[in-house]
Design a protein around this motif. Structure first.
Motif, short mmCIF file in Angstrom:
data_model
loop_
_atom_site.label_atom_id
_atom_site.label_comp_id
_atom_site.label_asym_id
_atom_site.label_seq_id
_atom_site.Cartn_x
_atom_site.Cartn_y
_atom_site.Cartn_z
N ASP A 168 -3.97 1.08 8.27
CA ASP A 168 -3.43 0.09 9.21
C ASP A 168 -4.52 -0.85 9.73
O ASP A 168 -4.32 -2.05 9.86
N GLN A 169 -5.70 -0.26 9.98
CA GLN A 169 -6.81 -1.07 10.52
C GLN A 169 -7.38 -2.05 9.51
O GLN A 169 -7.87 -3.11 9.87
N HIS A 170 -7.36 -1.64 8.22
CA HIS A 170 -8.06 -2.43 7.21
C HIS A 170 -7.13 -3.25 6.31
O HIS A 170 -7.60 -4.09 5.55
N ALA A 171 -5.86 -3.00 6.36
CA ALA A 171 -4.91 -3.76 5.54
C ALA A 171 -4.70 -5.14 6.15
O ALA A 171 -4.91 -5.35 7.36
N ARG A 172 -4.31 -6.08 5.32
CA ARG A 172 -3.96 -7.39 5.83
C ARG A 172 -2.76 -7.25 6.75
O ARG A 172 -1.90 -6.38 6.57
N MET A 173 -2.66 -8.12 7.72
CA MET A 173 -1.57 -8.07 8.71
C MET A 173 -0.19 -8.09 8.06
O MET A 173 0.76 -7.48 8.56
N ASP A 174 -0.07 -8.85 6.97
CA ASP A 174 1.26 -9.00 6.36
C ASP A 174 1.48 -8.04 5.19
O ASP A 174 2.48 -8.16 4.47
N ALA A 175 0.58 -7.08 5.00
CA ALA A 175 0.78 -6.10 3.92
C ALA A 175 1.84 -5.07 4.35
O ALA A 175 1.92 -4.70 5.53
N LEU A 176 2.62 -4.62 3.40
CA LEU A 176 3.59 -3.55 3.66
C LEU A 176 2.93 -2.21 3.35
O LEU A 176 2.12 -2.11 2.42
N SER A 233 8.93 7.68 12.13
CA SER A 233 8.57 7.42 13.53
C SER A 233 7.33 8.20 13.95
O SER A 233 6.52 7.73 14.75
N ILE A 234 7.21 9.41 13.41
CA ILE A 234 6.03 10.22 13.71
C ILE A 234 4.79 9.62 13.05
O ILE A 234 3.75 9.46 13.68
N LEU A 235 4.93 9.25 11.79
CA LEU A 235 3.76 8.76 11.03
C LEU A 235 3.26 7.41 11.55
O LEU A 235 2.08 7.11 11.47
N GLN A 236 4.16 6.60 12.09
CA GLN A 236 3.76 5.27 12.52
C GLN A 236 3.32 5.22 13.99
O GLN A 236 2.92 4.17 14.49
N SER A 237 3.39 6.37 14.65
CA SER A 237 3.22 6.37 16.12
C SER A 237 1.83 5.91 16.58
O SER A 237 1.69 5.37 17.67
N ASP A 238 0.79 6.10 15.75
CA ASP A 238 -0.56 5.67 16.14
C ASP A 238 -0.96 4.32 15.55
O ASP A 238 -2.11 3.90 15.71
N ARG A 250 0.39 16.91 5.17
CA ARG A 250 0.03 17.48 6.48
C ARG A 250 0.07 16.34 7.48
O ARG A 250 -0.62 15.31 7.33
N GLU A 251 0.83 16.53 8.53
CA GLU A 251 1.13 15.45 9.47
C GLU A 251 -0.13 14.78 10.02
O GLU A 251 -0.24 13.55 10.01
N GLU A 252 -1.10 15.59 10.48
CA GLU A 252 -2.30 15.00 11.10
C GLU A 252 -3.13 14.23 10.09
O GLU A 252 -3.67 13.16 10.39
N LEU A 253 -3.23 14.79 8.87
CA LEU A 253 -3.97 14.10 7.81
C LEU A 253 -3.32 12.76 7.48
O LEU A 253 -3.99 11.71 7.40
N LYS A 254 -2.03 12.78 7.32
CA LYS A 254 -1.32 11.54 6.98
C LYS A 254 -1.49 10.51 8.10
O LYS A 254 -1.75 9.33 7.84
N LYS A 255 -1.33 10.95 9.33
CA LYS A 255 -1.47 10.01 10.46
C LYS A 255 -2.86 9.40 10.50
O LYS A 255 -3.02 8.20 10.75
N SER A 256 -3.86 10.22 10.25
CA SER A 256 -5.23 9.74 10.28
C SER A 256 -5.49 8.72 9.17
O SER A 256 -6.08 7.65 9.39
N ILE A 290 0.85 -1.19 0.00
CA ILE A 290 0.00 0.00 0.00
C ILE A 290 0.88 1.24 0.00
O ILE A 290 1.76 1.37 0.86
N GLN A 291 0.66 2.12 -0.97
CA GLN A 291 1.44 3.35 -1.07
C GLN A 291 0.54 4.53 -0.75
O GLN A 291 -0.44 4.77 -1.44
N GLU A 292 0.88 5.28 0.30
CA GLU A 292 0.07 6.44 0.73
C GLU A 292 0.67 7.72 0.16
O GLU A 292 1.88 7.95 0.30
N ASN A 293 -0.18 8.56 -0.46
CA ASN A 293 0.28 9.81 -1.09
C ASN A 293 -0.69 10.95 -0.84
O ASN A 293 -1.01 11.71 -1.76
N VAL A 294 -1.21 11.08 0.36
CA VAL A 294 -2.14 12.17 0.63
C VAL A 294 -1.34 13.45 0.91
O VAL A 294 -0.11 13.40 1.07
N PRO A 295 -1.99 14.62 0.91
CA PRO A 295 -1.25 15.87 1.08
C PRO A 295 -0.33 15.88 2.33
O PRO A 295 -0.61 15.21 3.33
#
Lengths: 320, 320
Positions: free
Chosen positions: B104-112, B123-128, B92-98, B85-90
């Motif tokens: 993270d909740q909907h991807a398969r456990m073994d998906a990258l 480290s910031i983006l993965q914190s939640d 903005r830290e809070e938007l990306k984290k959200s 899964i490749q994430e490319n949203v604008p």
């Protein structure tokens, strides 16, 4: 001013001076050269031999010959018959001023004089000259016999016509003269390179990336684009259909972020060694000559490619 | 971790997301995409069509098809079947984290999961995240479907094996992954570009050079070399037979000189307009699409040239 440049003198025959000599010879000029170092002539003739195959592929002028190079034992003799004189002695202000003073005394009144200085302002270099009006900075880039860029910078006493004539001369020898309108330390191109270079040194110094990794971070990204478009037009394209306008909206705020170091690192022995050994390890068993030969073959093809695709070709207003 | 990546999801389909989609499709992957913006699918299909001729010239994979792209109306649905899964949203830290939290909740456990962020630390983006070990930064460069560089950066919670798998995956889709060993704002390539960019803005702001002149100062000098060699190896060659060692002796002192500005300029309205109009005037009657088409033709040929000449090809130790 002498509009018809036929004979050229090159003073100081290191890597840059030799590059100029190879270019001038390939363009059909007779060249006189002077360098007080032992073995200078032998090294220059070797350098010209190395450069020649690439120059042949780019296309030699009608009168081009490696035999039209004449080393002189005396600076005054080397410059006395020249229409254009290119100074390339080591980058020390007092040395350059002293050599230029001698050149000025022995050159013909209507000869043009250019300095390869990478950083010293022309007003400083011309301050002791009797005829400073025909002096300017003509800063080339390595390899001088292939890279087209030459920064032309006049000082306070430089005659505007001398700059115009220099521009025409450099254009006529397959170069892209960029006339810089205001004197500034480091001119333009080296300031840009120096900014990237300082940040690269920080990244290496801080252990974030090796020299090889820094190089790859440039080659496979910006480098591939900057050969055809510079940083501005590249960003213009990255902004989508709205171009630079969208780009600045999106990435303007990044200018506030600590994305670069604001001071150059101390060039400690440790950092120097890390930089040197990084390059040497990366070059592996390829000597600098090996790499140069490969680079030259590449540049010849790349130049043809850039000439084919560079957008200015389709613009009437392009003036470089 | 899932070693066999077959299905890819792309979240956020701006210029960068679309570039990823074109690359994945050309490499034979099935792609699901999600972007809440109106008209997103149409714009993406247009972008893929624009990119396709260059990708055909570079060489399509066996299963490559523009028809293997499926837009979904729901983020969860888009990611639920994906191996990567490749994430490319604008940016903005809070938007990306959200968004990453939902992925993270909907991807398969073994998906990258990779993020295209150009500046935010992993480290910031993965914190939640519930499963942060499979998350990393995968920062590409425009145009993503042609430029090979991708910076791979792990955060504190990233599993080393995920980074290794990512490296293999990106290599398999004709990219040059550069694994950055320490997190840093702006990663590596953008820090280098940003340093040059800030100095370029100063030169324009101070009236030393126009955007066009800055571009030419790069194109006809460093740009031609950096497409093949980065700044370090370029300087290594400029030092003559002694390479970087001589270069640092000669130009090391320049690091003390005021050859760059040490602070980015204030991005005033005046400066913004000067930069924008400089680019627009320079582009003339060529639209961004025109320039892109020309750039793509050029890049295809240049990439072939770089692959032919890049010195690493002759080195056994090359590992990128």
């Amino acid at each position: 001013m002498n509009e018809s440049i036929k004979k050229v003198a090159v003073i100081g025959t290191g890597v840059i001076g030799n590059g100029w000599i190879a270019r001038f010879l390939s363009q059909g000029y007779e060249v006189t050269a002077f360098d007080p170092a032992a073995g200078a002539e032998e090294r220059t003739r070797l350098a010209v031999n190395h450069a020649w195959p690439s120059l042949e592929e780019r296309g030699l002028a009608a009168n081009a010959s490696k035999d039209r190079l004449f080393f002189k034992d005396d600076l005054a003799e080397a410059v006395s018959g020249a229409d254009y004189i290119q100074e390339n002695v080591p980058e020390r202000e007092e040395l350059k001023k002293s050599v230029l003073h001698t050149i000025d005394q022995h050159a013909r009144m209507d000869a043009l004089i250019g300095s390869s200085t990478s950083g010293i302002k022309p007003s400083i270099l011309q301050s002791d000259m009797i005829h400073p009006e025909r002096f300017f900075v003509a800063h080339p880039f390595n390899p001088v016999y292939l890279l087209p860029l030459v920064e032309v910078v006049g000082g306070e006493q430089t005659n505007k016509k001398a700059l115009e004539q220099a521009g025409r001369f450099f254009s006529s020898i397959d170069m892209k003269p960029l006339t810089i309108h205001k004197e500034i330390d480091g001119h333009v191109a080296d300031r840009l390179m120096e900014a990237l270079w300082r940040e690269a040194l920080h990244l290496v110094n801080d252990g974030i990336a090796t020299t090889e990794e820094v190089d790859k971070a440039i080659i496979y990204g910006a480098g591939l684009r900057w050969a055809q478009m510079g940083p501005f037009l590249t960003f213009h394209l990255a902004g989508g259909e709205q171009g630079m306008r969208h780009m600045l909206e999106q990435f303007g705020p990044a200018l506030k972020l600590p994305w670069t170091k604001l001071k150059a690192p101390e060039l400690t022995e440790e950092l120097k060694e890390r930089v040197i050994s990084g390059c040497e390890e990366y070059a592996g068993d390829q000597s600098v000559s090996d790499l140069e030969a490969k680079r030259n073959e590449f540049l010849v093809k790349l130049l043809a490619l850039v000439e084919e695709y560079w957008p200015e070709e389709s613009q009437a207003k392009a003036n470089i």
